[in-house]
Write an enzyme that holds these catalytic residues in place. Structure first.
Site, PDB file in Angstrom:
ATOM      1  N   HIS A   1       0.859  -1.191   0.000  1.00 38.10           N
ATOM      2  CA  HIS A   1       0.000   0.000   0.000  1.00 38.10           C
ATOM      3  C   HIS A   1       0.888   1.232   0.000  1.00 38.10           C
ATOM      4  O   HIS A   1       1.872   1.301   0.742  1.00 38.10           O
ATOM      5  CB  HIS A   1      -0.885   0.032   1.253  1.00 38.10           C
ATOM      6  CG  HIS A   1      -1.700   1.285   1.339  1.00 38.10           C
ATOM      7  ND1 HIS A   1      -2.865   1.473   0.631  1.00 38.10           N
ATOM      8  CD2 HIS A   1      -1.485   2.443   2.014  1.00 38.10           C
ATOM      9  CE1 HIS A   1      -3.334   2.680   0.880  1.00 38.10           C
ATOM     10  NE2 HIS A   1      -2.529   3.282   1.714  1.00 38.10           N
TER      11      HIS A   1
ATOM     12  N   ASP B   1     -15.009   1.954   7.642  1.00 36.74           N
ATOM     13  CA  ASP B   1     -14.061   2.989   7.210  1.00 36.74           C
ATOM     14  C   ASP B   1     -14.736   4.001   6.293  1.00 36.74           C
ATOM     15  O   ASP B   1     -14.466   5.197   6.373  1.00 36.74           O
ATOM     16  CB  ASP B   1     -12.853   2.368   6.504  1.00 36.74           C
ATOM     17  CG  ASP B   1     -11.921   3.472   6.030  1.00 36.74           C
ATOM     18  OD1 ASP B   1     -11.405   4.211   6.883  1.00 36.74           O
ATOM     19  OD2 ASP B   1     -11.747   3.633   4.811  1.00 36.74           O
TER      20      ASP B   1
ATOM     21  N   ARG C   1     -15.047  12.071   8.962  1.00 32.17           N
ATOM     22  CA  ARG C   1     -13.783  12.783   9.225  1.00 32.17           C
ATOM     23  C   ARG C   1     -13.607  13.933   8.237  1.00 32.17           C
ATOM     24  O   ARG C   1     -13.168  15.024   8.598  1.00 32.17           O
ATOM     25  CB  ARG C   1     -12.601  11.804   9.120  1.00 32.17           C
ATOM     26  CG  ARG C   1     -12.526  10.841  10.297  1.00 32.17           C
ATOM     27  CD  ARG C   1     -11.579   9.692   9.997  1.00 32.17           C
ATOM     28  NE  ARG C   1     -10.231  10.136   9.741  1.00 32.17           N
ATOM     29  CZ  ARG C   1      -9.349   9.465   8.998  1.00 32.17           C
ATOM     30  NH1 ARG C   1      -9.681   8.320   8.424  1.00 32.17           N
ATOM     31  NH2 ARG C   1      -8.151   9.940   8.829  1.00 32.17           N
TER      32      ARG C   1
ATOM     33  N   SER D   1      -7.583   3.467   9.338  1.00 30.41           N
ATOM     34  CA  SER D   1      -8.344   3.529   8.092  1.00 30.41           C
ATOM     35  C   SER D   1      -7.639   2.724   7.000  1.00 30.41           C
ATOM     36  O   SER D   1      -8.238   1.889   6.316  1.00 30.41           O
ATOM     37  CB  SER D   1      -8.489   5.003   7.688  1.00 30.41           C
ATOM     38  OG  SER D   1      -8.869   5.133   6.350  1.00 30.41           O
TER      39      SER D   1
ATOM     40  N   LYS E   1      -8.740  -1.611   5.795  1.00 33.97           N
ATOM     41  CA  LYS E   1      -9.110  -1.992   4.421  1.00 33.97           C
ATOM     42  C   LYS E   1      -8.140  -3.032   3.880  1.00 33.97           C
ATOM     43  O   LYS E   1      -8.530  -4.005   3.249  1.00 33.97           O
ATOM     44  CB  LYS E   1      -9.080  -0.757   3.506  1.00 33.97           C
ATOM     45  CG  LYS E   1     -10.241   0.178   3.762  1.00 33.97           C
ATOM     46  CD  LYS E   1     -10.175   1.402   2.878  1.00 33.97           C
ATOM     47  CE  LYS E   1      -9.076   2.334   3.294  1.00 33.97           C
ATOM     48  NZ  LYS E   1      -9.266   3.736   3.096  1.00 33.97           N
TER      49      LYS E   1
HETATM   50  N1  URA Z   1      -5.983   7.105   3.151  1.00 33.45           N
HETATM   51  C1  URA Z   1      -6.915   6.341   3.761  1.00 33.45           C
HETATM   52  O1  URA Z   1      -7.291   5.285   3.280  1.00 33.45           O
HETATM   53  N2  URA Z   1      -7.407   6.778   4.955  1.00 33.45           N
HETATM   54  C2  URA Z   1      -7.007   7.909   5.538  1.00 33.45           C
HETATM   55  O2  URA Z   1      -7.475   8.226   6.618  1.00 33.45           O
HETATM   56  C3  URA Z   1      -6.059   8.701   4.877  1.00 33.45           C
HETATM   57  C4  URA Z   1      -5.544   8.271   3.672  1.00 33.45           C
END
Ligand code: URA
Length: 440
Positions: A82, A161, A168, A183, A187
Site C-alpha cells: 500500500h 471505514d 472525518r 483507516s 481496508k
Molecule cells: N488514506 C486512507 O485510506 N485513509 C485515511 O485516513 C487517509 C488516507
C-alpha cells in the site's frame, strides 16, 4: 454501554478498552451510535490521541465491520503493498505482476486519485476495457488463476471505514495518525493477507510532507501489524519530485510496460524492485533483500512479469494488445512543451505542483465525481540533477481539454528550479521500518 461515557473518557484523556472500541464501531452499522456522537469521539481522538493498543483495536474492529476475504484455500503467501499516494507513483502495476510471477498471491484492492495524487484504479481503467469493479467471487477466480487481481474497494470490505472517512472529511478530523493508520490498515487487512509492505511517502508531494509525520504513520501501521499478527514493514520514500517521468493515467501505464520490459526511469525501477523484494522477504519467497531484488530482476529479464501483466489485463476484460502496442492506449490530441528559462542544473521539480497541474488538465479529480481524461498528463524530460540549456524542453504537457491549460502551464513552469550547482543528492528510500523496529 453508552456512547456518551466513551466520548467523555476519551475527551478527558482516558484510554478506551477493546470492548468500548468494538461497541462504538459496531454501533455504526446497528445505528446505536449516531453521526454526532461518532463525530465527537473522532474530535476527542484527534485532540487526545490513541495509544498503540487502542489503534490496533480500532483497526481490528473496523476490519471486522465487513467481510474478510478467506484465501486460506490458496497456498501461496498472500502479500500486498500500500502506498500513501503520490505523483507519478505507479509501482503497483509493476510490482504486483513481478510478485505474482515470483510465487506470491497479491489480492490488491486500490483506490482512485484525488487532488494532486494519482490512483491505481484510474491508471488501470485507462487500458481499454479493463474492469476494476469485479465482485468478490470474480476477483477470487482471477486470483486463483493468476496469483494476482487488482480491484476497487467493494461495499463488503471494511464498511466502517467508509462511514468514518466521510465523517472525518466533514468534521476536520482526517489529520490524526491513529485514525489514518486504522483507516488504511482495516481496508488492507480485510483482503485476507498475511503480510503488507507500506510505501509511506514523504516530501513535497506526499499526503504528509514532513518526515516526522511520515515516520509516525509508518511506525503506527507497523505496530498495528505486530499487534494483529501480520507482518507489516514500511519503506519511507521521497515524493519531492514525481516518481518516474510520466504523470497521467495512460502515460503511466505505458511507462510501467517499459519497466516490465527492463527499461524505464531508474527511480521508478529502484523503488518498484525494492518494494517487491520486501514483499518477497515478508512472504518468505526470499531470504534477504538482495535475494528478493535478484528474483524480481529475473522475472523482468525472463519476461514472466510482463506476461503475468498481459494475462491480468485479459482476465479483467482489458485489451491485452496494449502490452505490445502501447499506441492502443488513449493518446491526447494536443501537446505543448515547457522550456527552460535559463541554462543550469535542475535542482527541483515540485511534485505537488506537477500533480495539481495534471489534475487541472483532466488527469485527476478535484472532486470525487469529476470525470477523468485518461490520456492527459505530463512527461518530464528533465529531472533533478539533469543539465539543461536555456530554451530546451523541461517537460511536455499532453491534453485534450484546454480550459485550465494556462494555469497548468504556469504551475508546471514554476515547479522547475534551475541552479548553477548540482544539488546534493537526496535518497529515494529515506528509511525502512519493520514491525516494532527501525531498520536504518
Ligand atoms: N488514506 C486512507 O485510506 N485513509 C485515511 O485516513 C487517509 C488516507
Amino acid at each position: 454501554m453508552r456512547a456518551v461515557d466513551i466520548i467523555r473518557k476519551k475527551r478527558d484523556g482516558g484510554r478506551l478498552d477493546a470492548a468500548e472500541i468494538a461497541w462504538m464501531v459496531h454501533g455504526i452499522a446497528s445505528g446505536e451510535v449516531p453521526d454526532y456522537q461518532w463525530s465527537a469521539l473522532l474530535m476527542a481522538i484527534v485532540l487526545n490521541d490513541m495509544d498503540a493498543s487502542e489503534t490496533a483495536q480500532l483497526t481490528d474492529a473496523m476490519m471486522r465491520s465487513g467481510s474478510i476475504l478467506d484465501l486460506s484455500n490458496l497456498e501461496a503467501p498472500k502479500v500486498d503493498k500500500h502506498s500513501t499516494g503520490g505523483v507519478g507513483d505507479k509501482t503497483s502495476l509493476i510490482l504486483a505482476p513481478i510478485a505474482a510471477a515470483a510465487g506470491l498471491c497479491v489480492p490488491m484492492v486500490s483506490g482512485r486519485g484525488l487532488g494532486h495524487t494519482g490512483g491505481t484504479l484510474d491508471k488501470l481503467e485507462s487500458i481499454p476495457g479493463f474492469r476494476v469493479d469485479l465482485d468478490l467471487s470474480e476477483a477470487r477466480s482471477v486470483l486463483e488463476r493468476l496469483g494476482l487481481v487488482m480491484i476497487g474497494q467493494t461495499a463488503e470490505l471494511a464498511p466502517a471505514d467508509r462511514f468514518l472517512y466521510a465523517l472525518r472529511d466533514a468534521t476536520a478530523t482526517v489529520e490524526s495518525i491513529p485514525l489514518i493508520a486504522a483507516s488504511i490498515l482495516s481496508k488492507k487487512l480485510a483482503e485476507g493477507i498475511d503480510a503488507l509492505v507500506l510505501d509511506v511517502k514523504t516530501g513535497d508531494g506526499a499526503f504528509l510532507p514532513q518526515l516526522e509525520d511520515s515516520r509516525q504513520l509508518a511506525r503506527a501501521m507497523c505496530n498495528i501489524g505486530a499487534s494483529l499478527g501480520k507482518a507489516v514493514s514500511a519503506l519511507i520514500s521521497s515524493m519531492e519530485q514525481p516518481l518516474g517521468n510520466a504523470v497521467g493515467n495512460s502515460l503511466e501505464v505505458a511507462e510501467c510496460l517499459e519497466v516490465l520490459r527492463g527499461r524505464g526511469p531508474s527511480d521508478l525501477i529502484e523503488l518498484s524492485l525494492e518494494l517487491t523484494a520486501e514483499m518477497l522477504v515478508l512472504g518468505k519467497q526470499a531470504r534477504s533483500r538482495e535475494e528478493g531484488l535478484a528474483i524480481s530482476q529475473r522475472s523482468i529479464d525472463d519476461g514472466c512479469a510482463l506476461e503475468r501483466f498481459r494475462r491480468l489485463i485479459e482476465a479483467q476484460g482489458g485489451d491485452p494488445r496494449v502490452v505490445d502496442e502501447p499506441d492502443r492506449l488513449p493518446t491526447a490530441e494536443h501537446a505543448v512543451e515547457i522550456r527552460a528559462r535559463r541554462s543550469g542544473i535542475v535542482s527541483r521539480v515540485a511534485a505537488r505542483a506537477i500533480g495539481h497541474a495534471t489534475m487541472l488538465i483532466g488527469a485527476g479529480r478535484s472532486r470525487v465525481d469529476s470525470r477523468i481524461d485518461p490520456a492527459a498528463g505530463v512527461v518530464l524530460l528533465r529531472k533533478v540533477g539533469d543539465e539543461v540549456e536555456e530554451n530546451e524542453p523541461l517537460c511536455r504537457i499532453l491534453y485534450n481539454r484546454s480550459t485550465h491549460l494556462a494555469e497548468a502551464r504556469e504551475l508546471i513552469a514554476n515547479a522547475f528550479s534551475i541552479a548553477d550547482q548540482v544539488p546534493s543528492p537526496s535518497p529515494l528510500i529515506v528509511e525502512r521500518l519493520g514491525s516494532n523496529e527501525e531498520r536504518t
